[in-house]
Design a protein around this motif. Structure first.
Motif, PDB file in Angstrom:
ATOM      1  N   GLY A   1      42.542  -2.796  41.603  1.00 29.85           N
ATOM      2  CA  GLY A   1      42.623  -1.492  40.983  1.00 29.85           C
ATOM      3  C   GLY A   1      41.504  -1.175  40.015  1.00 29.85           C
ATOM      4  N   ARG A   2      40.482  -2.027  39.946  1.00 30.50           N
ATOM      5  CA  ARG A   2      39.354  -1.780  39.063  1.00 30.50           C
ATOM      6  C   ARG A   2      38.354  -0.831  39.716  1.00 30.50           C
ATOM      7  NH1 ARG A   2      38.228  -8.143  38.714  1.00 30.50           N
ATOM      8  NH2 ARG A   2      38.405  -7.674  40.955  1.00 30.50           N
ATOM      9  N   VAL A   3      37.453  -0.302  38.920  1.00 28.94           N
ATOM     10  CA  VAL A   3      36.323   0.466  39.420  1.00 28.94           C
ATOM     11  C   VAL A   3      35.108  -0.450  39.344  1.00 28.94           C
ATOM     12  CG1 VAL A   3      34.835   2.472  39.100  1.00 28.94           C
ATOM     13  CG2 VAL A   3      37.306   2.652  38.668  1.00 28.94           C
TER      14      VAL A   3
ATOM     15  N   ALA B   1      41.437   1.301  48.580  1.00 27.70           N
ATOM     16  CA  ALA B   1      41.135   2.223  47.481  1.00 27.70           C
ATOM     17  C   ALA B   1      39.868   2.993  47.834  1.00 27.70           C
ATOM     18  CB  ALA B   1      40.967   1.454  46.166  1.00 27.70           C
ATOM     19  N   ALA B   2      39.361   3.742  46.883  1.00 22.14           N
ATOM     20  CA  ALA B   2      38.240   4.627  47.130  1.00 22.14           C
ATOM     21  C   ALA B   2      36.947   3.863  47.383  1.00 22.14           C
ATOM     22  CB  ALA B   2      38.049   5.568  45.934  1.00 22.14           C
ATOM     23  N   VAL B   3      36.116   4.422  48.239  1.00 20.95           N
ATOM     24  CA  VAL B   3      34.759   3.935  48.475  1.00 20.95           C
ATOM     25  C   VAL B   3      33.818   5.123  48.327  1.00 20.95           C
ATOM     26  CG1 VAL B   3      33.157   2.852  50.085  1.00 20.95           C
ATOM     27  CG2 VAL B   3      35.567   2.168  50.085  1.00 20.95           C
TER      28      VAL B   3
ATOM     29  N   LEU C   1      31.268   7.843  36.476  1.00 18.53           N
ATOM     30  CA  LEU C   1      32.251   8.298  35.490  1.00 18.53           C
ATOM     31  C   LEU C   1      32.861   9.631  35.898  1.00 18.53           C
ATOM     32  CD1 LEU C   1      30.424   7.356  32.172  1.00 18.53           C
ATOM     33  CD2 LEU C   1      32.402   6.217  33.194  1.00 18.53           C
ATOM     34  N   ASP C   2      32.071  10.516  36.476  1.00 18.10           N
ATOM     35  CA  ASP C   2      32.614  11.806  36.936  1.00 18.10           C
ATOM     36  C   ASP C   2      33.695  11.597  37.992  1.00 18.10           C
ATOM     37  OD1 ASP C   2      30.946  13.199  35.249  1.00 18.10           O
ATOM     38  OD2 ASP C   2      29.450  13.658  36.783  1.00 18.10           O
ATOM     39  N   ARG C   3      33.502  10.606  38.852  1.00 16.54           N
ATOM     40  CA  ARG C   3      34.434  10.387  39.955  1.00 16.54           C
ATOM     41  C   ARG C   3      35.656   9.560  39.545  1.00 16.54           C
ATOM     42  NH1 ARG C   3      30.050   8.911  44.802  1.00 16.54           N
ATOM     43  NH2 ARG C   3      28.736  10.752  44.480  1.00 16.54           N
ATOM     44  N   HIS C   4      35.449   8.608  38.633  1.00 16.20           N
ATOM     45  CA  HIS C   4      36.515   7.636  38.355  1.00 16.20           C
ATOM     46  C   HIS C   4      36.927   7.563  36.885  1.00 16.20           C
ATOM     47  CE1 HIS C   4      36.350   5.985  42.433  1.00 16.20           C
ATOM     48  NE2 HIS C   4      35.034   6.050  42.343  1.00 16.20           N
TER      49      HIS C   4
ATOM     50  N   ASP D   1      40.033  -2.937  44.956  1.00 15.62           N
ATOM     51  CA  ASP D   1      39.259  -2.249  43.924  1.00 15.62           C
ATOM     52  C   ASP D   1      38.568  -1.028  44.511  1.00 15.62           C
ATOM     53  OD1 ASP D   1      39.716  -4.184  41.827  1.00 15.62           O
ATOM     54  OD2 ASP D   1      38.356  -5.522  42.894  1.00 15.62           O
ATOM     55  N   ALA D   2      38.401  -0.006  43.696  1.00 17.72           N
ATOM     56  CA  ALA D   2      37.571   1.132  44.075  1.00 17.72           C
ATOM     57  C   ALA D   2      36.117   0.717  43.899  1.00 17.72           C
ATOM     58  CB  ALA D   2      37.885   2.336  43.194  1.00 17.72           C
TER      59      ALA D   2
END
Length: 295
Positions: free
Chosen positions: A3-5, A53-55, A76-79, A28-29
């Protein structure tokens, strides 16, 4: 620890791509960064094949003084946060200090040292505000030794190690922020074919050759359990080679030249090339090189 970025710089090939896939598989994203947009498409597909998760992908050049700020800003804008940064972007050059063109030498050094500097200056303030974060710099065995005909790469990695070690000291005031160093030896990645080369002979990784997944596993472990002021070697020969360089320099200097020519250069003749020093070769970017890993 899912669950980390995770921001991976140099994610389109080799160790960076292996690490990105490993983090994606853990849930993790991942944000994949490379100067090669075409190669990022394949890296994104590889991560999405295992991701839950997100890629995201960002095509930008960490060697550009403004690139790191753009990369961190978009992440930062995305996550909204950055938990782990893995910095693997590098170029390599073969050739003596006398014969390598100065602009090639300088660019190899700049990519490692200034790329690390730009990224650290952009992301560490974010981690300080968060009071947590792990910055992992992928250095090299050649950040601790020198080898004939690899002066540019050794200079780059010694300088990068100095930046990373200093950052370890300067972040001691923030216990939740960690700067870690991973130092691989010979790894089966495409970098040997992508390198600038002025030796007249094709290059190869000396044995023992490890898989990039071995390095990726070490990176994932550090992200979960970071160790401050520790350089993590990846490769069974690393400690022995470093000990010889430090404690038996006269013997090391006698042996290193012949051993390098035997173990790191092939019999195939090649013309001088700048490799990927000044621009990427997307078609050659992938996780593995053409040498079988022995470990």
């Amino acid at each position: 620890m899912s669950g980390r970025v995770v921001l991976v710089v140099g994610a389109s090939s080799g160790i960076g791509l292996a690490a990105a896939v490993a983090f994606a598989a853990r849930g993790d994203a991942v944000v994949l960064v490379s100067r090669s947009g075409d190669a990022l498409d394949a890296a994104e597909k590889a991560c999405r094949a295992v991701a839950v998760a997100a890629v995201d992908v960002i095509a930008d050049d960490i060697g550009d003084p403004g690139g790191a700020g753009r990369i961190v800003g978009q992440t930062l804008d995305r996550h909204g946060r950055i938990d782990v940064v893995v910095h693997t972007a590098t170029t390599m050059g073969y050739g003596t200090v006398e014969k390598m063109p100065s602009d090639v030498f300088t660019s190899v050094v700049d990519t490692a040292i200034h790329g690390t500097l730009h990224l650290a200056q952009a992301v560490l303030p974010v981690m300080r505000r968060q009071r947590t974060g792990v910055f992992i710099g992928v250095n090299s065995l050649l950040g601790s030794i020198t080898v004939p005909q690899m002066g540019a790469y050794s200079t780059a990695k010694w300088g990068q190690r100095a930046v990373l070690r200093t950052l370890q000291q300067e972040t001691r005031d923030e216990p939740g922020v960690h700067v870690c160093i991973v130092s691989p030896g010979s790894i089966n990645t495409p970098i040997y074919d992508q390198a600038a080369n002025y030796t007249g002979r094709a290059a190869r990784p000396p044995v023992p050759v490890l898989s990039p997944e071995r390095v990726a596993a070490a990176i994932v472990r550090l992200a979960g359990r970071p160790r401050r002021n520790v350089s993590v070697p990846v490769g069974p020969a690393n400690p022995l080679v470093i000990a010889g360089f430090r404690f038996l320099p006269w013997l090391y200097d006698v042996l290193v030249g012949p051993l390098f020519r035997l173990a790191a250069l092939t019999g195939k003749t090649v013309p001088p090339t700048t490799g990927t020093v000044f621009e990427p070769h997307p078609a050659a970017e992938r996780t593995h090189g053409r040498w079988p890993a022995t470990r």
